[in-house]
Design an enzyme around this catalytic site. Structure first.
Site, PDB file in Angstrom:
ATOM      1  N   LYS A  13       0.839  -1.210   0.000  1.00 27.33           N
ATOM      2  CA  LYS A  13       0.000   0.000   0.000  1.00 27.33           C
ATOM      3  C   LYS A  13       0.873   1.258   0.000  1.00 27.33           C
ATOM      4  O   LYS A  13       0.670   2.173  -0.791  1.00 27.33           O
ATOM      5  CB  LYS A  13      -0.926   0.017   1.230  1.00 27.33           C
ATOM      6  N   ARG A  87      -9.775   0.711   8.381  1.00 29.22           N
ATOM      7  CA  ARG A  87      -9.372  -0.635   8.781  1.00 29.22           C
ATOM      8  C   ARG A  87     -10.462  -1.360   9.561  1.00 29.22           C
ATOM      9  O   ARG A  87     -10.265  -2.513   9.947  1.00 29.22           O
ATOM     10  CB  ARG A  87      -8.145  -0.544   9.693  1.00 29.22           C
ATOM     11  N   ARG A 126      12.605  -5.560   5.767  1.00 25.35           N
ATOM     12  CA  ARG A 126      12.749  -4.173   5.302  1.00 25.35           C
ATOM     13  C   ARG A 126      13.384  -3.273   6.368  1.00 25.35           C
ATOM     14  O   ARG A 126      13.214  -3.490   7.567  1.00 25.35           O
ATOM     15  CB  ARG A 126      11.416  -3.607   4.830  1.00 25.35           C
ATOM     16  N   ARG A 160      11.312  -0.605  11.678  1.00 21.15           N
ATOM     17  CA  ARG A 160      10.126  -0.324  12.485  1.00 21.15           C
ATOM     18  C   ARG A 160      10.045  -1.312  13.641  1.00 21.15           C
ATOM     19  O   ARG A 160      10.269  -2.508  13.451  1.00 21.15           O
ATOM     20  CB  ARG A 160       8.861  -0.437  11.621  1.00 21.15           C
ATOM     21  N   ARG A 171      -0.535  -8.484  13.384  1.00 16.03           N
ATOM     22  CA  ARG A 171      -1.084  -7.497  12.430  1.00 16.03           C
ATOM     23  C   ARG A 171      -1.912  -8.198  11.349  1.00 16.03           C
ATOM     24  O   ARG A 171      -2.962  -7.714  10.947  1.00 16.03           O
ATOM     25  CB  ARG A 171       0.059  -6.678  11.806  1.00 16.03           C
TER      26      ARG A 171
HETATM   27  P1  AP5 Z   1       4.864  -1.548   1.826  1.00 21.22           P
HETATM   28  O1  AP5 Z   1       4.574  -0.742   0.599  1.00 21.22           O
HETATM   29  O2  AP5 Z   1       5.493  -0.874   2.991  1.00 21.22           O
HETATM   30  O3  AP5 Z   1       3.545  -2.297   2.283  1.00 21.22           O
HETATM   31  P2  AP5 Z   1       2.342  -1.775   3.173  1.00 21.22           P
HETATM   32  O4  AP5 Z   1       1.130  -2.504   2.683  1.00 21.22           O
HETATM   33  O5  AP5 Z   1       2.297  -0.276   3.180  1.00 21.22           O
HETATM   34  O6  AP5 Z   1       2.837  -2.355   4.547  1.00 21.22           O
HETATM   35  P3  AP5 Z   1       2.840  -1.770   6.006  1.00 21.22           P
HETATM   36  O7  AP5 Z   1       3.603  -2.741   6.832  1.00 21.22           O
HETATM   37  O8  AP5 Z   1       3.286  -0.350   6.036  1.00 21.22           O
HETATM   38  O9  AP5 Z   1       1.321  -1.871   6.301  1.00 21.22           O
HETATM   39  P4  AP5 Z   1       0.599  -1.908   7.619  1.00 21.22           P
HETATM   40  O10 AP5 Z   1      -0.790  -1.832   7.141  1.00 21.22           O
HETATM   41  O11 AP5 Z   1       0.883  -3.021   8.549  1.00 21.22           O
HETATM   42  O12 AP5 Z   1       1.235  -0.659   8.392  1.00 21.22           O
HETATM   43  P5  AP5 Z   1       0.685   0.778   8.754  1.00 21.22           P
HETATM   44  O13 AP5 Z   1       1.827   1.684   8.763  1.00 21.22           O
HETATM   45  O14 AP5 Z   1      -0.512   1.126   7.944  1.00 21.22           O
HETATM   46  O15 AP5 Z   1       5.744  -2.798   1.341  1.00 21.22           O
HETATM   47  C1  AP5 Z   1       6.280  -3.738   2.287  1.00 21.22           C
HETATM   48  C2  AP5 Z   1       7.655  -4.232   1.774  1.00 21.22           C
HETATM   49  O16 AP5 Z   1       7.475  -4.958   0.563  1.00 21.22           O
HETATM   50  C3  AP5 Z   1       8.649  -3.119   1.422  1.00 21.22           C
HETATM   51  O17 AP5 Z   1       9.931  -3.559   1.740  1.00 21.22           O
HETATM   52  C4  AP5 Z   1       8.461  -2.941  -0.089  1.00 21.22           C
HETATM   53  O18 AP5 Z   1       9.623  -2.424  -0.699  1.00 21.22           O
HETATM   54  C5  AP5 Z   1       8.169  -4.353  -0.526  1.00 21.22           C
HETATM   55  N1  AP5 Z   1       7.250  -4.430  -1.668  1.00 21.22           N
HETATM   56  C6  AP5 Z   1       6.152  -3.658  -1.895  1.00 21.22           C
HETATM   57  N2  AP5 Z   1       5.516  -4.061  -3.025  1.00 21.22           N
HETATM   58  C7  AP5 Z   1       6.235  -5.120  -3.491  1.00 21.22           C
HETATM   59  C8  AP5 Z   1       6.076  -5.985  -4.629  1.00 21.22           C
HETATM   60  N3  AP5 Z   1       5.062  -5.838  -5.494  1.00 21.22           N
HETATM   61  N4  AP5 Z   1       6.999  -6.959  -4.790  1.00 21.22           N
HETATM   62  C9  AP5 Z   1       8.038  -7.121  -3.919  1.00 21.22           C
HETATM   63  N5  AP5 Z   1       8.245  -6.335  -2.843  1.00 21.22           N
HETATM   64  C10 AP5 Z   1       7.338  -5.350  -2.637  1.00 21.22           C
HETATM   65  O19 AP5 Z   1       0.159   0.520  10.245  1.00 21.22           O
HETATM   66  C11 AP5 Z   1       1.045   0.258  11.319  1.00 21.22           C
HETATM   67  C12 AP5 Z   1       0.266   0.187  12.621  1.00 21.22           C
HETATM   68  O20 AP5 Z   1      -0.345   1.463  12.887  1.00 21.22           O
HETATM   69  C13 AP5 Z   1      -0.904  -0.802  12.661  1.00 21.22           C
HETATM   70  O21 AP5 Z   1      -0.473  -2.104  13.001  1.00 21.22           O
HETATM   71  C14 AP5 Z   1      -1.799  -0.172  13.742  1.00 21.22           C
HETATM   72  O22 AP5 Z   1      -1.300  -0.412  15.030  1.00 21.22           O
HETATM   73  C15 AP5 Z   1      -1.647   1.321  13.458  1.00 21.22           C
HETATM   74  N6  AP5 Z   1      -2.648   1.817  12.493  1.00 21.22           N
HETATM   75  C16 AP5 Z   1      -2.387   2.358  11.262  1.00 21.22           C
HETATM   76  N7  AP5 Z   1      -3.519   2.711  10.651  1.00 21.22           N
HETATM   77  C17 AP5 Z   1      -4.530   2.395  11.494  1.00 21.22           C
HETATM   78  C18 AP5 Z   1      -5.944   2.485  11.406  1.00 21.22           C
HETATM   79  N8  AP5 Z   1      -6.550   2.978  10.324  1.00 21.22           N
HETATM   80  N9  AP5 Z   1      -6.677   2.031  12.455  1.00 21.22           N
HETATM   81  C19 AP5 Z   1      -6.079   1.539  13.573  1.00 21.22           C
HETATM   82  N10 AP5 Z   1      -4.751   1.408  13.721  1.00 21.22           N
HETATM   83  C20 AP5 Z   1      -3.978   1.826  12.681  1.00 21.22           C
END
Ligand code: AP5
Length: 214
Positions: A13, A87, A126, A160, A171
């Site tokens: 994402k 979410r 990562r 992270r 997660r």
């Molecule tokens: P990346 O692009 O970072 O993937 P992502 O889907 O953004 O992953 P995140 O880990 O950031 O998502 P998340 O939903 O757990 O975290 P968030 O910050 O929202 O890609 C991942 C890796 O893969 C990278 O190394 C990239 O280079 C690689 N990659 C990407 N695409 C690829 C491909 N096609 N092929 C190969 N490699 C690839 O949330 C973190 C925490 O915050 C949550 O756990 C929660 O506690 C809190 N939080 C955030 N939002 C909310 C909400 N709305 N409600 C409640 N709590 C929330």
């Protein structure tokens, strides 16, 4: 245009949202980034969110909906990419209300369809440059010179705190229990578009571009 990127942790994402922001001028609204910023600054929201995030659980709907509400107007002209929000069903309802109040609509909900097991390796491998934030991966994208950032030359890197296997599994479980159930809500509204999130980054990007240009 306003779109949601939906998919489990590591689905790509953030990668795709950053690309859309750079190429199309849309505004990335990542609740994960907003919360990490609040934690780093030690704000009241950050203090509440820190332990919850480190456990891999979801921060309260009220907190994240307020964060999005505060930043939504800044994307009125260029359009928003919601990354990691909504979410839960409550957050989906809150988003609908926030958009309605501003006379804005949701154009697409893009689901990144992925294999969860493969994502664990994507996430735990990562890391980013501690100075300029350039992302790397211990097997998929190494620095050209070992231990030196390609972009700024820094030798400091960070990971992270929630990118360890145990927290990643929590997660994923949170995604299955609370986020996946909102897919039918958008399906009924005819908004869901699916892309193969296991394809290489550029191919995923091309699939998203095709949807936005259709
Ligand atoms: P990346 O692009 O970072 O993937 P992502 O889907 O953004 O992953 P995140 O880990 O950031 O998502 P998340 O939903 O757990 O975290 P968030 O910050 O929202 O890609 C991942 C890796 O893969 C990278 O190394 C990239 O280079 C690689 N990659 C990407 N695409 C690829 C491909 N096609 N092929 C190969 N490699 C690839 O949330 C973190 C925490 O915050 C949550 O756990 C929660 O506690 C809190 N939080 C955030 N939002 C909310 C909400 N709305 N409600 C409640 N709590 C929330």
């Amino acid at each position: 245009m306003n779109i949601i990127l939906l998919g489990p942790p590591g689905a790509g994402k953030g990668t795709q949202a950053a690309r859309l922001q750079a190429n199309r001028g849309m505004i990335q609204l990542s609740t994960g980034d907003m919360l990490r910023d609040a934690v780093a600054k030690g704000t009241p929201v950050g203090v509440k969110a820190k332990a919850v995030m480190e456990a891999g659980e979801l921060v309260s709907d009220a907190i994240v909906s307020a964060l999005i509400g505060e930043r939504l107007d800044a994307s009125a002209e260029q359009g928003a990419i919601f990354d990691g929000f909504p979410r839960t069903a409550h957050q989906a309802e809150a988003l609908e209300m926030l958009l309605d109040e501003r006379g804005r609509t949701l154009d697409h909900v893009i689901e990144l369809v992925v294999d969860e097991e493969a994502l664990v390796e994507r996430i735990v491998g990562r890391f980013t440059c501690a100075v300029c934030g350039t992302p790397y991966h211990r097997t998929l994208k190494l620095t050209r010179e070992p231990g030196v950032c390609d972009v700024c030359g820094s030798t400091e890197f960070k990971q992270r705190p929630d990118d360890n296997e145990q927290t990643v599994r929590t997660r994923m479980a949170e995604y299955r229990a609370k986020t996946a159930p909102i897919l039918p809500y958008y399906e009924e509204r005819g908004l869901i578009r699916r892309v193969d999130g296991m394809a290489p980054v550029e191919q995923v990007a091309a699939q998203i571009d095709a949807i936005l240009d259709s």
